[in-house]
Design an enzyme around this catalytic site. Structure first.
Site, PDB file in Angstrom:
ATOM      1  N   GLU A 149      39.899  70.742  44.351  1.00 10.99           N
ATOM      2  CA  GLU A 149      38.803  70.820  45.244  1.00 10.99           C
ATOM      3  C   GLU A 149      39.442  72.261  46.535  1.00 10.99           C
ATOM      4  O   GLU A 149      38.299  72.559  46.647  1.00 10.99           O
ATOM      5  CB  GLU A 149      39.224  70.108  46.030  1.00 10.99           C
ATOM      6  CG  GLU A 149      38.370  68.654  45.904  1.00 10.99           C
ATOM      7  CD  GLU A 149      37.278  67.618  45.948  1.00 10.99           C
ATOM      8  OE1 GLU A 149      36.793  67.312  46.728  1.00 10.99           O
ATOM      9  OE2 GLU A 149      38.883  67.133  46.957  1.00 10.99           O
ATOM     10  N   CYS A 160      34.097  65.932  38.279  1.00 13.54           N
ATOM     11  CA  CYS A 160      32.875  64.848  38.792  1.00 13.54           C
ATOM     12  C   CYS A 160      31.402  65.533  39.760  1.00 13.54           C
ATOM     13  O   CYS A 160      31.557  65.148  40.937  1.00 13.54           O
ATOM     14  CB  CYS A 160      34.054  63.656  39.973  1.00 13.54           C
ATOM     15  SG  CYS A 160      35.401  64.389  40.727  1.00 13.54           S
ATOM     16  N   HIS A 203      17.696  54.429  55.417  1.00 17.91           N
ATOM     17  CA  HIS A 203      17.063  53.328  55.028  1.00 17.91           C
ATOM     18  C   HIS A 203      15.667  53.189  53.569  1.00 17.91           C
ATOM     19  O   HIS A 203      15.677  52.197  53.082  1.00 17.91           O
ATOM     20  CB  HIS A 203      16.613  52.002  55.972  1.00 17.91           C
ATOM     21  CG  HIS A 203      17.954  51.836  56.998  1.00 17.91           C
ATOM     22  ND1 HIS A 203      17.616  51.395  57.844  1.00 17.91           N
ATOM     23  CD2 HIS A 203      19.580  51.485  56.665  1.00 17.91           C
ATOM     24  CE1 HIS A 203      19.073  51.737  58.775  1.00 17.91           C
ATOM     25  NE2 HIS A 203      19.694  51.921  57.969  1.00 17.91           N
ATOM     26  N   ASN A 229      32.059  70.941  43.904  1.00 16.51           N
ATOM     27  CA  ASN A 229      30.990  70.642  44.418  1.00 16.51           C
ATOM     28  C   ASN A 229      32.252  70.931  46.466  1.00 16.51           C
ATOM     29  O   ASN A 229      31.420  71.780  46.642  1.00 16.51           O
ATOM     30  CB  ASN A 229      30.308  69.265  45.522  1.00 16.51           C
ATOM     31  CG  ASN A 229      29.971  68.578  44.597  1.00 16.51           C
ATOM     32  OD1 ASN A 229      29.667  69.155  43.012  1.00 16.51           O
ATOM     33  ND2 ASN A 229      29.565  66.967  44.562  1.00 16.51           N
TER      34      ASN A 229
END
Ligand code: PEP
Ligand code: MG
Length: 601
Positions: free
Chosen positions: A448, A519, A203, A471
């Site tokens: 991926e 990406c 937060h 990634n």
């Protein structure tokens, strides 16, 4: 306040502590430390017969706490959407059974005062949270604690002891801050935030970013290492804190910040320029985002649409599963805001390394090997009703712009066919109901896993576009857990195997006439981008703020130089050779003070 900043007799040694970057920027200033919540409330046993009155007193405090949160929410409505959502969850939680009924029953059964009962109740809740294996859910105890504190403050009539209004702007440090605390302090002239707990999606980090203040989170032991009045440097770019800095260090950091800002200003020139090389090769630079609020940044940094919307965040941040209508509104608004540019929305990608959730519907049984388990598309194909709901929302939104659907972690043709079948089924159902949608909605897949690379030619026959997720591709091809610090140095985007896989995928896609995007994080890294551009990717999707940097690089390059570089790199036998070529290329073509080429392999 001034007295808190009295000079220490002994000058202290400079010390650098590391945490996580919560929000960018550098500030130097004095710190105000908020110590962890203390349970300093009075405790006493009730007179016989007094329990009913005590229960009433407690319920009245709950009511007042709720009202106070509601009025806080009203102050920010229409503005900080993420913050409002968190305050909303606190408003719902204040009447939660775990807190209210347990406290009432402790008052009754143990004949103790409400403050004491509330503190005991909080202790019991904490024990339950401590046994939860899931880190994310366990960390949400902070919300319960915050809400309980609001009630406790109403009981005792004392607010949390934040000094009202700081005499000079300060850095505030604490275990963690709720969004409400963060905002209240912001209005008291705060320079930045520093917390012991939390990560980049905590937060404090989210709110600091939306307030535009630097923040470093997750600095272990910070509340005991520094004291109110200490001077420190907060480096929100690198997630670093420099305690008791020397004057030289202060000057150095401020100069670094000035350069960063000046460089960012220079970068802003590139925002409105086209993404093309000197000799006219155009590449699409789009944005990776997690929450719809980032749309503003997408537009600001001149992204050509969204290349990856990680839709799972819309599920994981909530306390209830989103329904079709609320998903539809989010997707429609994004598609409409960026039309005619594409908005690529990836279907739910949960499981594996992704935050698991407090939502029972998304809770996973403990898997021995979650990265190889029920994640991403595998989960969606198993939980068809969840998948259907998301697809209905996506397809309904598809006619409000150029919305593209992206399926994560596809590893075989049959998996892709099965997903397409589900999509076709949803289309048929919508048509039957007379609900409008775009029947030509493009369906793409993430590449991926190595099997998808090997089968790329076959998959390209069934997919409308590819998006390479490096990634994960790096983790699955090199067998390196992307989140494991022990093998982090082996997580190598420049590994020849990775670059050859990217090249193969681009070729397979192009042979079939479909576009190939990338990406993963390496798309937004100016050091690795030249080889990606040279390999012929049609689109690079990255965090919005990286776009002007990579665009500047592209505009300083020629197609001929980039392809020659990539061809040379594809012959490299290991990544140190590749890194040397990239270093040379950047030195010749792209002077940039913030790429530390020497640190690369
Ligand atoms: C990737 O794997 O490269 C990717 C973009 O997806 P994520 O980081 O969300 O897994
Ligand atoms: Mg991925």
């Amino acid at each position: 306040m001034d007295s808190e900043f009295e000079r220490r007799p002994e000058p202290e040694e400079p010390e650098t502590l590391h945490g996580i970057s919560g929000s960018p920027g550098i500030v130097v200033g004095k710190v105000v430390v908020f110590s962890p919540l203390e349970d300093g409330h009075i405790r006493y046993r009730l007179e016989p017969g007094a329990a009913v009155k005590e229960e009433e007193r407690f319920l009245a405090a709950v009511e007042r706490a709720e009202q106070s949160l509601i009025s806080l929410r009203q102050q920010f409505e229409g503005d900080l959407a993420d913050t409002v959502a968190i305050v909303d969850s606190h408003i719902r939680m204040v009447r939660d059974r775990m807190i209210v009924e347990q406290t009432l029953s402790l008052i009754r059964q143990k004949q103790i005062n409400a403050e004491w009962a509330l503190a005991r109740s909080l202790g019991l809740i904490k024990k339950k949270f401590d046994h939860i294996a899931d880190d994310y859910i366990r960390s949400r105890f902070a919300d319960v604690e915050y809400v309980a504190r609001q009630v406790a403050e109403q009981l005792t009539g004392q607010g949390r002891s934040f000094p009202a209004g700081f005499a000079e702007p300060v850095i505030v440090a604490g275990e963690d801050f709720s969004p409400e605390d963060t905002i209240r302090m912001y209005t008291d002239r705060v320079l930045g935030f520093l917390t012991e707990k939390g990560g980049s999606t905590s937060h404090t980090a989210i709110v600091a970013r939306s307030l535009g203040l630097p923040a470093v989170v997750g600095v272990s032991g910070i509340t005991s290492r520094c004291r109110t009045g200490d001077t420190l440097i907060l480096d929100g770019y690198e997630g670093r804190v420099c305690l008791h800095p020397t004057m030289d260090q202060q000057r150095l950091y401020l100069e670094y910040d000035r350069q960063h800002r000046a460089f960012s200003d220079e970068m802003s020139w590139y925002i409105r320029l086209s993404s093309e090389t000197v000799d006219g090769l155009r590449v699409r630079f789009s944005a990776n985002i997690e929450i719809p609020d980032e749309l503003e940044a997408v537009i600001y940094y001149g992204a050509a649409g969204i290349g990856l919307f990680r839709s799972e965040f819309g599920y994981l941040q909530r306390r209830q599963l989103p329904d079709e209508e609320s998903l539809f509104i989010i997707y429609r608004n994004m598609a409409a805001a960026l039309a005619p540019e594409p908005v690529t929305i990836r279907t739910l990608d949960v499981g594996g390394d992704k935050l698991s959730s407090h939502l029972p519907e998304l809770r996973f049984s403990r898997e021995r090997n979650p990265a190889l388990g029920l994640r991403s598309i595998r989960f969606s194909l198993r939980e068809k009703s969840l998948f259907n709901t998301q697809l209905r929302a996506l397809l309904r939104a598809s006619q409000h712009g150029r919305l593209r659907i992206l399926l994560p972690l596809i590893s075989s043709l049959s998996e892709l066919k099965e997903a397409r079948q589900v999509i076709n089924g949803v289309m048929e159902q919508l048509a039957k109901e007379g609900v409008p949608f775009n029947p030509d909605t493009e369906i793409g897949i993430m590449i991926e896993v190595p099997s998808a690379v090997v089968m790329a030619d076959t998959l390209a026959e069934e997919a409308d576009f590819f998006s390479i997720g490096t990634n994960d591709l790096i983790q699955y091809s090199l067998a390196i857990d992307r989140g494991n610090e022990y093998v982090a140095q082996m997580y190598d985007p420049l590994h020849p195997a990775v670059l050859r896989m990217i090249s193969q995928t681009v070729e397979a896609g192009h042979r079939q006439g479909i576009e190939v995007s990338l990406c993963g994080e390496m798309a937004g890294d100016v050091f690795t981008a030249p080889v990606l551009l040279g390999l012929g990717l049609d689109e690079l999707s990255m965090r919005p703020s990286a776009i002007p940097h990579v665009k500047r690089l592209l505009r300083h390059s020629t197609f001929a130089r980039l392809t020659a570089l990539a061809a040379q790199i594809l012959k490299c036998k290991d990544s140190s050779e590749t890194a040397a070529l990239l270093r040379q290329y950047l030195a010749d073509n792209y002077p940039d003070p913030f790429i530390d080429c020497n640190e690369r392999t």
